[in-house]
Design an enzyme around this catalytic site. Sequence first.
Site, PDB file in Angstrom:
ATOM      1  N   ASN A 150     -23.153  16.536  24.260  1.00 30.60           N
ATOM      2  CA  ASN A 150     -21.942  16.217  25.040  1.00 30.60           C
ATOM      3  C   ASN A 150     -21.917  16.876  26.424  1.00 30.60           C
ATOM      4  OD1 ASN A 150     -21.599  18.683  23.684  1.00 30.60           O
ATOM      5  ND2 ASN A 150     -19.392  18.540  23.867  1.00 30.60           N
ATOM      6  N   GLY A 226     -23.185  22.359  17.592  1.00 32.63           N
ATOM      7  CA  GLY A 226     -23.243  20.969  17.132  1.00 32.63           C
ATOM      8  C   GLY A 226     -22.207  20.726  16.068  1.00 32.63           C
ATOM      9  N   THR A 230     -24.074  19.797  10.259  1.00 30.20           N
ATOM     10  CA  THR A 230     -25.400  20.318  10.619  1.00 30.20           C
ATOM     11  C   THR A 230     -25.381  21.847  10.553  1.00 30.20           C
ATOM     12  OG1 THR A 230     -25.454  18.514  12.233  1.00 30.20           O
ATOM     13  CG2 THR A 230     -27.268  20.067  12.309  1.00 30.20           C
ATOM     14  N   GLU A 248     -21.656  27.372  16.652  1.00 29.05           N
ATOM     15  CA  GLU A 248     -20.495  26.828  17.380  1.00 29.05           C
ATOM     16  C   GLU A 248     -20.337  25.391  16.936  1.00 29.05           C
ATOM     17  OE1 GLU A 248     -18.637  28.705  19.158  1.00 29.05           O
ATOM     18  OE2 GLU A 248     -19.978  30.430  19.196  1.00 29.05           O
ATOM     19  N   CYS A 282     -15.868  19.576  22.833  1.00 31.61           N
ATOM     20  CA  CYS A 282     -15.402  20.192  21.584  1.00 31.61           C
ATOM     21  C   CYS A 282     -14.013  20.795  21.757  1.00 31.61           C
ATOM     22  CB  CYS A 282     -16.399  21.242  21.126  1.00 31.61           C
ATOM     23  SG  CYS A 282     -16.792  22.435  22.405  1.00 31.61           S
ATOM     24  N   GLU A 461     -19.843  33.310  21.483  1.00 29.07           N
ATOM     25  CA  GLU A 461     -20.723  33.328  22.644  1.00 29.07           C
ATOM     26  C   GLU A 461     -19.932  33.919  23.815  1.00 29.07           C
ATOM     27  OE1 GLU A 461     -21.857  29.067  22.683  1.00 29.07           O
ATOM     28  OE2 GLU A 461     -23.818  29.749  21.962  1.00 29.07           O
TER      29      GLU A 461
HETATM   30  P1  NDP Z   1     -25.352  17.502  15.774  1.00 25.83           P
HETATM   31  O1  NDP Z   1     -24.958  18.546  14.787  1.00 25.83           O
HETATM   32  O2  NDP Z   1     -25.699  16.170  15.249  1.00 25.83           O
HETATM   33  O3  NDP Z   1     -26.596  17.983  16.624  1.00 25.83           O
HETATM   34  C1  NDP Z   1     -26.625  19.169  17.382  1.00 25.83           C
HETATM   35  C2  NDP Z   1     -28.074  19.577  17.604  1.00 25.83           C
HETATM   36  O4  NDP Z   1     -28.660  19.917  16.355  1.00 25.83           O
HETATM   37  C3  NDP Z   1     -28.934  18.467  18.180  1.00 25.83           C
HETATM   38  O5  NDP Z   1     -29.904  19.027  19.014  1.00 25.83           O
HETATM   39  C4  NDP Z   1     -29.555  17.883  16.936  1.00 25.83           C
HETATM   40  O6  NDP Z   1     -30.734  17.186  17.216  1.00 25.83           O
HETATM   41  C5  NDP Z   1     -29.805  19.145  16.136  1.00 25.83           C
HETATM   42  N1  NDP Z   1     -29.963  18.940  14.700  1.00 25.83           N
HETATM   43  C6  NDP Z   1     -29.510  17.927  13.925  1.00 25.83           C
HETATM   44  N2  NDP Z   1     -29.875  18.109  12.634  1.00 25.83           N
HETATM   45  C7  NDP Z   1     -30.572  19.273  12.583  1.00 25.83           C
HETATM   46  C8  NDP Z   1     -31.224  20.005  11.536  1.00 25.83           C
HETATM   47  N3  NDP Z   1     -31.234  19.573  10.281  1.00 25.83           N
HETATM   48  N4  NDP Z   1     -31.837  21.151  11.849  1.00 25.83           N
HETATM   49  C9  NDP Z   1     -31.824  21.607  13.117  1.00 25.83           C
HETATM   50  N5  NDP Z   1     -31.259  20.959  14.151  1.00 25.83           N
HETATM   51  C10 NDP Z   1     -30.620  19.804  13.904  1.00 25.83           C
HETATM   52  O7  NDP Z   1     -24.170  17.444  16.824  1.00 25.83           O
HETATM   53  P2  NDP Z   1     -24.023  16.432  18.046  1.00 25.83           P
HETATM   54  O8  NDP Z   1     -25.223  16.515  18.921  1.00 25.83           O
HETATM   55  O9  NDP Z   1     -23.599  15.124  17.494  1.00 25.83           O
HETATM   56  O10 NDP Z   1     -22.837  17.112  18.864  1.00 25.83           O
HETATM   57  C11 NDP Z   1     -21.498  16.872  18.610  1.00 25.83           C
HETATM   58  C12 NDP Z   1     -20.898  18.000  17.800  1.00 25.83           C
HETATM   59  O11 NDP Z   1     -21.056  19.231  18.478  1.00 25.83           O
HETATM   60  C13 NDP Z   1     -19.408  17.829  17.590  1.00 25.83           C
HETATM   61  O12 NDP Z   1     -19.089  18.120  16.263  1.00 25.83           O
HETATM   62  C14 NDP Z   1     -18.806  18.877  18.509  1.00 25.83           C
HETATM   63  O13 NDP Z   1     -17.557  19.348  18.108  1.00 25.83           O
HETATM   64  C15 NDP Z   1     -19.844  19.955  18.441  1.00 25.83           C
HETATM   65  N6  NDP Z   1     -19.722  20.834  19.594  1.00 25.83           N
HETATM   66  C16 NDP Z   1     -19.254  22.112  19.407  1.00 25.83           C
HETATM   67  C17 NDP Z   1     -19.076  22.953  20.487  1.00 25.83           C
HETATM   68  C18 NDP Z   1     -18.606  24.352  20.298  1.00 25.83           C
HETATM   69  O14 NDP Z   1     -18.775  25.142  21.213  1.00 25.83           O
HETATM   70  N7  NDP Z   1     -18.032  24.714  19.179  1.00 25.83           N
HETATM   71  C19 NDP Z   1     -19.361  22.497  21.860  1.00 25.83           C
HETATM   72  C20 NDP Z   1     -19.856  21.153  21.933  1.00 25.83           C
HETATM   73  C21 NDP Z   1     -20.023  20.356  20.830  1.00 25.83           C
HETATM   74  P3  NDP Z   1     -30.716  15.579  17.433  1.00 25.83           P
HETATM   75  O15 NDP Z   1     -29.626  15.264  18.381  1.00 25.83           O
HETATM   76  O16 NDP Z   1     -32.031  15.336  17.990  1.00 25.83           O
HETATM   77  O17 NDP Z   1     -30.483  15.011  16.077  1.00 25.83           O
END
Ligand code: NDP
Length: 480
Positions: A150, A226, A230, A248, A282, A461
């Site tokens: 994002n 993420g 995950t 996070e 987020c 963080e």
């Molecule tokens: P994901 O959890 O799908 O992915 C985040 C990252 O993790 C990506 O690089 C993804 O790779 C990787 N990933 C996915 N599966 C695995 C695994 N099994 N092992 C290791 N790495 C993995 O989240 P999104 O990218 O869809 O992001 C959106 C989410 O992030 C929302 O829920 C949002 O709320 C959260 N978020 C939280 C923030 C915070 O500070 N709390 C800030 C911003 C977002 P790939 O994309 O290649 O699958």
Amino acid sequence: MEKLRNFINGEYCDPTTGEYIDNYEPATGKVYSLIPNSGTEDVQKAVDAAEKAFPIWSKMSIDERSKILVKLSEGIAARMDEFTKAESRDNGKPLSLATHVDIPRAVSNFHFFATAILHFASESHNMEGVGVNYTLRKPIGIVGCISPWNLPLYLFSWKIAPALAAGNCIIAKPSEVTPYTAYLLGQVAKDAGMPDGVLNILHGEGHTVGDAIVKHPKIKAISFTGGTKTGEYIARTAAPVFKKLSLELGGKNPNIIFDDCDFKEMLSTTLRSSFANQGQICLCGSRIFVQRGIYDKFKAEFVKRVSETVVAEPNDPKAKLGALVSKSHLEKVLSYVKIAQEEGGTVLTGGERVLLDAPFDNGYYMRPTVIEGLSYDCRTNQEEIFGPVVTITPFDTEEEALMMANSTVYGLSATLWTSDLKRAHRMANEIHAGIVWINAWLVRDLRTPFGGVKASGVGREGGWEALRFFTEPKNVFVKY
Ligand code: NDP
């Protein structure tokens, strides 16, 4: 078609798998580049390089490390135009947003931690007549940084800057959905004088290369941003080998608006806190609770302003919203509009896909959406949608607002609008969130702790919190 490459040991290289994944441009829905589909062998190559680099980087004087990171920050600033265009193209966000928020913030992240490390001190505890304890703060070694799509470079740099400043070597993976600016970063790091192997950037899917990073025994800590699902998987996988974890995760943030607020300021900020970055931040406030006395006024003016909001291709200077990040994400967000209707909600504005003229006719655009008439505990109000969809709900008392705000599994951030200072403090104290804004939204001071409670994450963080996470304390006692 352009092929992106991994950055390992100071060099760009192809994935050992020889495989690539399509990279889509959200504005047009077309493939515009190819991403390495890296695997475990690439992770091993990166770990080998990081292992060799660690003694060099960790023993370098703090001053020298700081200078390299300042140069890295300046290197991004010098290529601002290229980075902002790349971020907007890769993610679908308006170019103006990438120009004013994403890339300047990545520049600041590096600059902030490059200088913070110069002031980072550890404690000493005197025992009168017995001896003295002092605490060393050592870098952990090789750490993994995994970030979402994002705010691609913004969140990527928010992790790797403190990790590098503290003296660690990194295996980093940006989201496969938005890899481009992380790809550009390798060259900037090299030009800044970063020794080979200190920063390794791998591309590919979460469940393959991401998983291999999480499982690698020589990677001692994982900083992950993420989704909550995950994060839960990562926590489960890392726990048996005792990796240090910073998670996070998702949010479902309340925006609580009292009768006595500054209406004008609240309204314009609420438009942003609802729909900035297509609602894909987020910290966006997706559940809007409005006190009964101003509910009708708020509803009328908010819905009017939202329905006038311009959704356009990211390079259009009038665009307030660009494209959502992917087809599957657009479909997920639209499916929640259907769920909301099934749950008895009324769509006051939006709710549908926007079809622009060619060449943007296959882009992932959606109208900002406002829904009312839902109970606070329905799926729409409990699950993270992460798109341009908000619900509005009236309330009468402070207690009621607090109960609804705290009713989800999440606890990332909250926004309160009121002129009553006592009430603001009372509510801020009671609300389940790691971050509370009063009469504001997304005002960020990089020194403050950043993160959530409950299913929104573990750890913080920002500022010293990040530098503490990326170091291991060691207490030394000396007898008098
Ligand atoms: P994901 O959890 O799908 O992915 C985040 C990252 O993790 C990506 O690089 C993804 O790779 C990787 N990933 C996915 N599966 C695995 C695994 N099994 N092992 C290791 N790495 C993995 O989240 P999104 O990218 O869809 O992001 C959106 C989410 O992030 C929302 O829920 C949002 O709320 C959260 N978020 C939280 C923030 C915070 O500070 N709390 C800030 C911003 C977002 P790939 O994309 O290649 O699958």
